[in-house]
Design a protein around this motif. Structure first.
Motif, mmCIF file in Angstrom:
data_model
loop_
_atom_site.group_PDB
_atom_site.id
_atom_site.type_symbol
_atom_site.label_atom_id
_atom_site.label_comp_id
_atom_site.label_asym_id
_atom_site.label_seq_id
_atom_site.Cartn_x
_atom_site.Cartn_y
_atom_site.Cartn_z
ATOM 1 N N ASP A 31 -33.744 40.313 130.271
ATOM 2 C CA ASP A 31 -33.883 41.579 129.124
ATOM 3 C C ASP A 31 -32.826 41.351 128.383
ATOM 4 O O ASP A 31 -33.207 41.722 126.906
ATOM 5 N N ALA A 32 -31.575 41.207 128.473
ATOM 6 C CA ALA A 32 -30.413 41.332 127.791
ATOM 7 C C ALA A 32 -30.409 40.070 126.782
ATOM 8 O O ALA A 32 -30.125 40.286 125.605
ATOM 9 N N ALA A 33 -30.720 39.152 127.370
ATOM 10 C CA ALA A 33 -31.063 37.713 126.512
ATOM 11 C C ALA A 33 -31.949 37.936 125.460
ATOM 12 O O ALA A 33 -31.746 37.619 124.270
ATOM 13 N N ARG A 34 -33.155 38.742 125.821
ATOM 14 C CA ARG A 34 -34.326 38.911 124.527
ATOM 15 C C ARG A 34 -33.768 39.905 123.548
ATOM 16 O O ARG A 34 -34.089 39.961 122.357
ATOM 17 N N LEU A 35 -33.147 41.029 124.098
ATOM 18 C CA LEU A 35 -32.495 42.004 123.122
ATOM 19 C C LEU A 35 -31.701 41.294 122.106
ATOM 20 O O LEU A 35 -31.808 41.543 121.159
ATOM 21 N N TRP A 36 -30.753 40.376 122.749
ATOM 22 C CA TRP A 36 -29.663 39.907 121.731
ATOM 23 C C TRP A 36 -30.458 38.888 120.799
ATOM 24 O O TRP A 36 -29.936 38.671 119.658
ATOM 25 N N ALA A 37 -31.576 38.112 121.277
ATOM 26 C CA ALA A 37 -32.083 37.143 120.471
ATOM 27 C C ALA A 37 -32.793 38.022 119.362
ATOM 28 O O ALA A 37 -32.893 37.366 118.219
ATOM 29 N N ALA A 38 -33.508 39.229 119.584
ATOM 30 C CA ALA A 38 -34.177 39.967 118.632
ATOM 31 C C ALA A 38 -32.694 40.366 117.779
ATOM 32 O O ALA A 38 -33.135 40.314 116.486
ATOM 33 N N PHE A 39 -31.746 40.796 117.976
ATOM 34 C CA PHE A 39 -30.512 41.310 117.141
ATOM 35 C C PHE A 39 -30.203 40.037 116.330
ATOM 36 O O PHE A 39 -29.915 40.308 115.076
ATOM 37 N N ASP A 40 -30.050 38.959 116.890
ATOM 38 C CA ASP A 40 -29.483 37.720 116.110
ATOM 39 C C ASP A 40 -30.558 37.316 114.890
ATOM 40 O O ASP A 40 -29.920 37.134 114.036
ATOM 41 N N ALA A 41 -31.917 37.650 115.150
ATOM 42 C CA ALA A 41 -33.093 37.254 114.252
ATOM 43 C C ALA A 41 -32.823 38.387 113.012
ATOM 44 O O ALA A 41 -33.130 37.862 112.078
ATOM 45 N N ALA A 42 -32.394 39.458 113.697
ATOM 46 C CA ALA A 42 -32.452 40.585 112.290
ATOM 47 C C ALA A 42 -31.032 40.493 111.787
ATOM 48 O O ALA A 42 -30.566 40.975 110.827
ATOM 49 N N ALA A 43 -30.142 39.855 112.096
ATOM 50 C CA ALA A 43 -28.697 39.957 111.987
ATOM 51 C C ALA A 43 -28.570 39.487 110.364
ATOM 52 O O ALA A 43 -27.757 40.011 109.745
ATOM 53 N N GLY A 44 -29.103 38.525 109.983
ATOM 54 C CA GLY A 44 -28.856 37.514 108.370
ATOM 55 C C GLY A 44 -29.188 39.029 107.356
ATOM 56 O O GLY A 44 -28.479 39.255 106.534
ATOM 57 N N GLU A 45 -30.001 39.919 107.744
ATOM 58 C CA GLU A 45 -30.470 40.959 106.838
ATOM 59 C C GLU A 45 -29.767 42.143 106.915
ATOM 60 O O GLU A 45 -29.303 42.924 106.153
ATOM 61 N N HIS A 46 -29.523 42.666 108.269
ATOM 62 C CA HIS A 46 -28.982 43.980 108.658
ATOM 63 C C HIS A 46 -27.522 43.667 109.151
ATOM 64 O O HIS A 46 -26.850 44.668 109.139
ATOM 65 N N ALA A 47 -27.182 42.534 109.747
ATOM 66 C CA ALA A 47 -25.775 42.748 110.515
ATOM 67 C C ALA A 47 -25.217 41.463 110.090
ATOM 68 O O ALA A 47 -25.155 40.251 111.004
ATOM 69 N N PRO A 48 -24.677 41.333 108.892
ATOM 70 C CA PRO A 48 -24.073 39.992 108.463
ATOM 71 C C PRO A 48 -23.084 39.322 109.410
ATOM 72 O O PRO A 48 -22.321 39.891 109.859
ATOM 73 N N GLY A 49 -23.234 38.050 109.605
ATOM 74 C CA GLY A 49 -22.422 37.419 110.834
ATOM 75 C C GLY A 49 -22.758 37.712 112.191
ATOM 76 O O GLY A 49 -22.166 36.889 113.085
ATOM 77 N N GLY A 50 -23.964 38.557 112.241
ATOM 78 C CA GLY A 50 -24.394 38.819 113.758
ATOM 79 C C GLY A 50 -23.421 39.422 114.303
ATOM 80 O O GLY A 50 -23.406 39.503 115.684
#
Length: 257
Positions: free
Chosen positions: A72-91
Motif C-alpha cells: 500500500d505504501a508503494a502504491r501511495l508514493w507512486a500516486a504521489f510521484d505521478a502528481a508531483a510534476g504539477e503539484h510538488a515540483p521535484g517530488g
C-alpha cells in the motif's frame, strides 16, 4: 499562527477525505501548503475536500491509495510521484500526517484474528512503511505528525486492539524522532479524544444523552471538533514547533484527568 506560515511547502495527509483528516488538510492549506489528500475509496469525499480547499484559496490534490494491504505504501508514493510534476515540483515534500486509521475493534473475547490483523495493518503497518518509503522525498527540517488517540493511555477494553495500535504508533513516533533528529525532522503524535466525526456519528449525533456523557469525560466540558485537532497538527507542522519532537500531544480536552 499566521496564515502563510507554510507557504511553499508540500504536505501529505492520509485519510484526508473527511473528519480529522479533512480538517487537517484544510488548515495546512490555509497556512499555505499544497496538500496531497490521500483517500481509500470515497473519491467524492476527497474531491469535496479539494474543492473546499480551493474555495478557501488554497491548493490541494487527491491521491487514491487504499491502506491495509501489502504494497500500500508503494502504491501511495507512486500516486504521489505521478502528481508531483504539477503539484510538488521535484517530488519532494515537507510534511507527512499519518491520519488514516480504523477507529474500531472488538473486545478481547470476540476479536477475530482477521479483525486484529486489519486494524494493525491500517493503523501501524501502513504509517511505518509510508514513512520508510517517504524519507527519500521528505526534506531535511521536515515534519511527521502521527494521529494517535487518548485510547493509548486510557484503559478501554471494548476497543482493546485499537488502543494497542495507537500505543504502537506512539512508540514509532518516539523512535523516529531519535532516528531523524540529525536531519532536523521532528516527529510527534497528536492524541485526540472523542471527536464529532462521521465515525462517531451513529452513536453520538442526535443523541443528547450520548453527547452529554461524551462531553462530561473532558475537563473542558464538550465534545471535540475536527478543527480542535487540526490546529494542534498545524502547530506541530510549523516552524514554531521546531524544538518539539518525540512527544505525544494530548488533544482530548482533558479526558481522564
Amino acid at each position: 499562527m499566521a496564515v502563510g506560515t507554510l507557504e511553499g511547502k508540500v504536505a501529505l495527509v492520509t485519510g484526508g477525505s473527511r473528519g480529522i483528516g479533512r480538517a487537517v488538510a484544510q488548515r495546512l492549506a490555509r497556512d499555505g501548503a499544497a496538500v496531497a489528500v490521500a483517500y481509500a475509496r470515497d473519491e467524492a469525499a476527497a474531491a469535496e475536500t479539494v474543492e473546499r480547499v480551493s474555495k478557501d484559496g488554497g491548493r490541494a490534490f487527491a491521491l487514491r491509495a487504499e491502506l491495509g494491504r501489502h504494497g500500500d505504501a508503494a502504491r501511495l508514493w507512486a500516486a504521489f510521484d505521478a502528481a508531483a510534476g504539477e503539484h510538488a515540483p521535484g517530488g519532494r515534500l515537507d510534511i507527512i500526517v499519518n491520519n488514516a486509521g480504523i477507529g474500531r475493534s472488538a473486545p478481547l473475547a470476540s476479536l477475530s484474528e482477521d479483525g486484529f490483523d486489519e486494524v494493525f495493518a491500517v493503523n501501524v503497518r501502513a504509517p511505518f512503511f509510508i514513512v520508510q518509503q517517504g524519507l527519500s522525498r521528505l526534506r531535511d527540517g521536515g515534519r511527521i505528525v502521527n494521529i494517535s488517540s487518548g485510547a493509548a493511555r486510557l484503559a478501554m477494553p471494548e476497543i482493546i486492539a485499537y488502543g494497542a495500535t495507537k500505543g504502537a504508533l506512539d512508540t514509532f513516533t518516539l523512535n523516529l524522532a531519535k532516528e531523524l533528529g540529525p536531519r532536523g525532522i521532528t516527529v510527534n503524535s497528536v492524541a485526540p479524544g472523542i471527536i464529532d466525526t462521521d465515525v462517531n456519528a451513529g452513536w453520538l449525533r442526535g443523541n443528547p444523552q450520548a453527547e452529554a456523557h461524551a462531553a462530561s469525560l473532558a475537563a473542558l466540558g464538550r465534545v471535540g471538533r475536527p478543527e480542535d485537532v487540526a490546529d494542534v497538527v498545524a502547530f506541530l507542522a510549523s516552524d514554531d514547533a521546531r524544538w518539539v519532537t518525540g512527544r505525544v500531544v494530548d488533544a482530548t480536552g482533558g479526558s481522564g484527568l
